[in-house]
Design an enzyme around this catalytic site. Structure first.
Site, PDB file in Angstrom:
ATOM      1  N   GLU A   1     141.272  47.072 -24.628  1.00 23.79           N
ATOM      2  CA  GLU A   1     142.183  46.110 -24.003  1.00 23.79           C
ATOM      3  C   GLU A   1     142.050  44.723 -24.620  1.00 23.79           C
ATOM      4  O   GLU A   1     142.971  43.908 -24.544  1.00 23.79           O
ATOM      5  CB  GLU A   1     141.947  46.058 -22.487  1.00 23.79           C
ATOM      6  CG  GLU A   1     140.769  45.230 -22.012  1.00 23.79           C
ATOM      7  CD  GLU A   1     139.416  45.904 -22.195  1.00 23.79           C
ATOM      8  OE1 GLU A   1     138.408  45.308 -21.777  1.00 23.79           O
ATOM      9  OE2 GLU A   1     139.355  47.019 -22.765  1.00 23.79           O
TER      10      GLU A   1
ATOM     11  N   HIS B   1     135.972  47.639 -26.328  1.00 27.31           N
ATOM     12  CA  HIS B   1     137.031  47.231 -25.401  1.00 27.31           C
ATOM     13  C   HIS B   1     138.403  47.299 -26.069  1.00 27.31           C
ATOM     14  O   HIS B   1     138.821  46.334 -26.732  1.00 27.31           O
ATOM     15  CB  HIS B   1     136.779  45.804 -24.920  1.00 27.31           C
ATOM     16  CG  HIS B   1     135.688  45.672 -23.925  1.00 27.31           C
ATOM     17  ND1 HIS B   1     135.904  45.689 -22.565  1.00 27.31           N
ATOM     18  CD2 HIS B   1     134.345  45.538 -24.087  1.00 27.31           C
ATOM     19  CE1 HIS B   1     134.754  45.546 -21.927  1.00 27.31           C
ATOM     20  NE2 HIS B   1     133.787  45.461 -22.831  1.00 27.31           N
TER      21      HIS B   1
ATOM     22  N   CYS C   1     133.454  50.574 -21.387  1.00 25.81           N
ATOM     23  CA  CYS C   1     132.218  49.817 -21.238  1.00 25.81           C
ATOM     24  C   CYS C   1     131.523  50.189 -19.925  1.00 25.81           C
ATOM     25  O   CYS C   1     130.989  51.281 -19.805  1.00 25.81           O
ATOM     26  CB  CYS C   1     132.505  48.321 -21.362  1.00 25.81           C
ATOM     27  SG  CYS C   1     131.024  47.327 -21.683  1.00 25.81           S
TER      28      CYS C   1
END
Length: 223
Positions: free
Chosen positions: A198, A196, A85
């Site tokens: 994660e 994302h 990002c």
């Protein structure tokens, strides 16, 4: 066990969960303040957030900090460099990846889950995926509209798709050229992606599809 630096700029806000995802993937990870050195690490991650409050352009100020000289050296040495990002925005601003991230086609912040098609599995971050695999991750950005003059000359790693892998306009959340969600450098050791991973690294969060990004990175760093 490979050690990874997760760089923290003023305004970074995805660092803790990125560290946790790397550890879950079998690596060691530490948050490193941008004024410190990363030379002792095996790889580096630039996580999401709003570095320097996105003044000028998203990632523009962070890209000009001294630590990015070491990130550039990492890239040239073939060590893994991942930008997520805002980290992707920093890498393009620093010239480590081609193209630019512009404001979304519909000028507002977008936060939702999307589908991705894996287009290139020959990178440090995608070797555990299957080519054409459809995965699910969240996005959260206002400037994720990827543009490059000639998409045919870059390595497209991830593309926004529907759940069946179709690269439709409806599946493109921000107007990115060719539905591009992530690209790598020619060597495949530098990856920038707007979604994302994660936040898709545990079933409790809704998906584990992003964990392979970190597991691939850890395996690559062991070589």
């Amino acid at each position: 066990m490979p050690r990874f630096a997760v760089i923290v700029f003023p305004g970074t806000n995805c660092d803790f969960e990125t560290v946790e995802a790397i550890r879950k993937a079998g690596g060691e990870a530490e948050r490193v303040w941008y004024k410190e050195s990363i030379r002792e690490y095996d790889g580096v991650v630039l996580p999401g957030g709003f570095s320097y409050a996105d003044y000028l352009r998203a990632g523009a100020i962070a890209a000009r900090q001294r630590i990015m000289e070491e990130v550039r050296e990492f890239a040239e040495e073939g060590r893994p460099v991942l930008g997520i990002c805002n980290g992707f925005q920093v890498l393009t601003e620093a010239g480590l990846l081609p193209g630019a991230l512009r404001p979304n086609k519909i000028p507002r912040f977008i936060c939702k889950w999307i589908y991705l098609k894996v287009n290139d599995t020959n990178t440090a971050f995608t070797q555990l995926y299957e080519e054409g695999e459809i995965i699910r991750m969240p996005i959260a950005h206002a400037e994720g509209n990827y543009y490059v003059d000639d998409p045919s000359r870059i390595r497209i790693v991830f593309q926004y798709s529907d759940e069946n892998g179709n690269l439709t306009e409806e599946a493109n959340p921000n107007g990115s050229v060719m539905n591009i969600a992530g690209v790598s450098n020619e060597g495949g050791n530098v990856l920038g992606m707007m979604p994302h991973p994660e936040r898709a690294s545990d079933a409790f969060l809704g998906s584990e599809d992003g964990l392979k990004v970190f597991r691939s990175m850890v395996e690559y760093a062991k070589r």
